[in-house]
Design an enzyme around this catalytic site. Sequence first.
Site, mmCIF file in Angstrom:
data_model
loop_
_atom_site.group_PDB
_atom_site.id
_atom_site.type_symbol
_atom_site.label_atom_id
_atom_site.label_comp_id
_atom_site.label_asym_id
_atom_site.label_seq_id
_atom_site.Cartn_x
_atom_site.Cartn_y
_atom_site.Cartn_z
ATOM 1 N N ASN A 154 0.883 -1.247 0.048
ATOM 2 C CA ASN A 154 0.029 0.096 0.038
ATOM 3 C C ASN A 154 0.669 1.128 0.143
ATOM 4 O OD1 ASN A 154 -2.327 -1.740 0.238
ATOM 5 N ND2 ASN A 154 -2.226 -1.574 2.456
ATOM 6 N N ASP A 167 -0.409 4.136 1.173
ATOM 7 C CA ASP A 167 -1.012 4.846 2.273
ATOM 8 C C ASP A 167 0.049 4.909 3.429
ATOM 9 O OD1 ASP A 167 -2.055 3.042 4.152
ATOM 10 O OD2 ASP A 167 -3.345 2.457 2.509
ATOM 11 N N HIS A 203 6.059 -0.233 -2.783
ATOM 12 C CA HIS A 203 5.609 0.458 -3.938
ATOM 13 C C HIS A 203 5.710 1.788 -3.599
ATOM 14 C CE1 HIS A 203 3.109 -3.463 -5.108
ATOM 15 N NE2 HIS A 203 4.486 -3.559 -5.325
ATOM 16 N N CYS A 246 11.978 13.404 -7.358
ATOM 17 C CA CYS A 246 12.462 14.070 -8.712
ATOM 18 C C CYS A 246 12.752 13.095 -9.564
ATOM 19 C CB CYS A 246 13.574 15.038 -8.311
ATOM 20 S SG CYS A 246 14.174 15.722 -9.897
ATOM 21 N N CYS A 284 11.845 20.495 -8.589
ATOM 22 C CA CYS A 284 12.277 19.824 -7.492
ATOM 23 C C CYS A 284 13.245 20.976 -6.617
ATOM 24 C CB CYS A 284 13.533 18.740 -8.157
ATOM 25 S SG CYS A 284 14.614 18.072 -6.779
ATOM 26 N N CYS A 294 17.240 20.062 -7.244
ATOM 27 C CA CYS A 294 18.083 20.495 -8.501
ATOM 28 C C CYS A 294 17.337 21.786 -9.361
ATOM 29 C CB CYS A 294 18.305 19.417 -9.220
ATOM 30 S SG CYS A 294 16.859 18.490 -10.217
ATOM 31 N N GLY A 317 -4.823 -9.386 3.338
ATOM 32 C CA GLY A 317 -5.482 -8.355 2.471
ATOM 33 C C GLY A 317 -4.948 -8.197 0.837
ATOM 34 N N THR A 318 -4.217 -9.318 0.410
ATOM 35 C CA THR A 318 -3.570 -8.976 -0.913
ATOM 36 C C THR A 318 -4.296 -10.174 -1.816
ATOM 37 O OG1 THR A 318 -1.560 -8.878 -1.983
ATOM 38 C CG2 THR A 318 -1.702 -10.442 0.043
ATOM 39 N N SER A 319 -4.254 -9.867 -2.993
ATOM 40 C CA SER A 319 -4.858 -10.758 -4.245
ATOM 41 C C SER A 319 -3.858 -11.978 -4.453
ATOM 42 C CB SER A 319 -5.120 -9.904 -5.324
ATOM 43 O OG SER A 319 -3.897 -9.263 -6.045
#
Length: 232
Positions: free
Chosen positions: A90, A92, A107, A115, A134, A137, A173-175
């Site tokens: 997740n 979040d 993820h 950047c 950014c 830079c 809770g994952t597929s």
Amino acid sequence: MAGDIVILTGAGISAESGLGTFRDAGGIWARYPLEDVATPEGFARDPALVHDFYNARRRQARAASPNPAHAALARLEASWPGRVLIVTQNIDSLHERAGTRAVRHMHGRIDRARCAGCGHRWDAPDEMHPHDACPACTAPRTRPDVVWFGEMPEHMDEIWDRLRAAALFVSIGTSGNVYPAAAFVQDAARAGAYTLELNLDPSAGAADFDETRHGPAGRIVPAWVDEMLART
């Protein structure tokens, strides 16, 4: 059972906090073509569309609150005599907001920006736009600090090491459809871990687990944590 625990969490643990799942009927990928909003190529074609998509996800994530499943895992981490690592798919921050400290976001995180030029990372504002510079830079190459399809998940060396040292691997809770996370159960089992699935319905890899329990995360995760802590 004693020893280290590695817990993989997916969209199902945050669904009861009001955050949409991705692969179920009516999920996010049924409404938004992933190639348009979750790939480097989609970002190159239409950065404004991608930023709009993640701005909406960011607002939704910031408005959400941890649910009893998040709170239960924080309680487990605080009281378990061994190490507990949460590996989440997740983007979040509900695990952290519930009080869990050891969290690895495979993820990336929706509340962070990156950047695409120099790689600098920072806290994301509420709204991001293609022309944003950014802060390191100054290049206008700001993107969400999330891992898109075709990019390498983060923290993988540490995750594989911890899986192979775990006494228990739990998937919540994952597929079970997305690799490399879908292979975690097999890798942990080969190293000798007991494996448990906690999911609303059987995942694509349910047969690979030693034990499966099915139901809403807000109910079955706290019940499982209660059982675990009763053994300590």
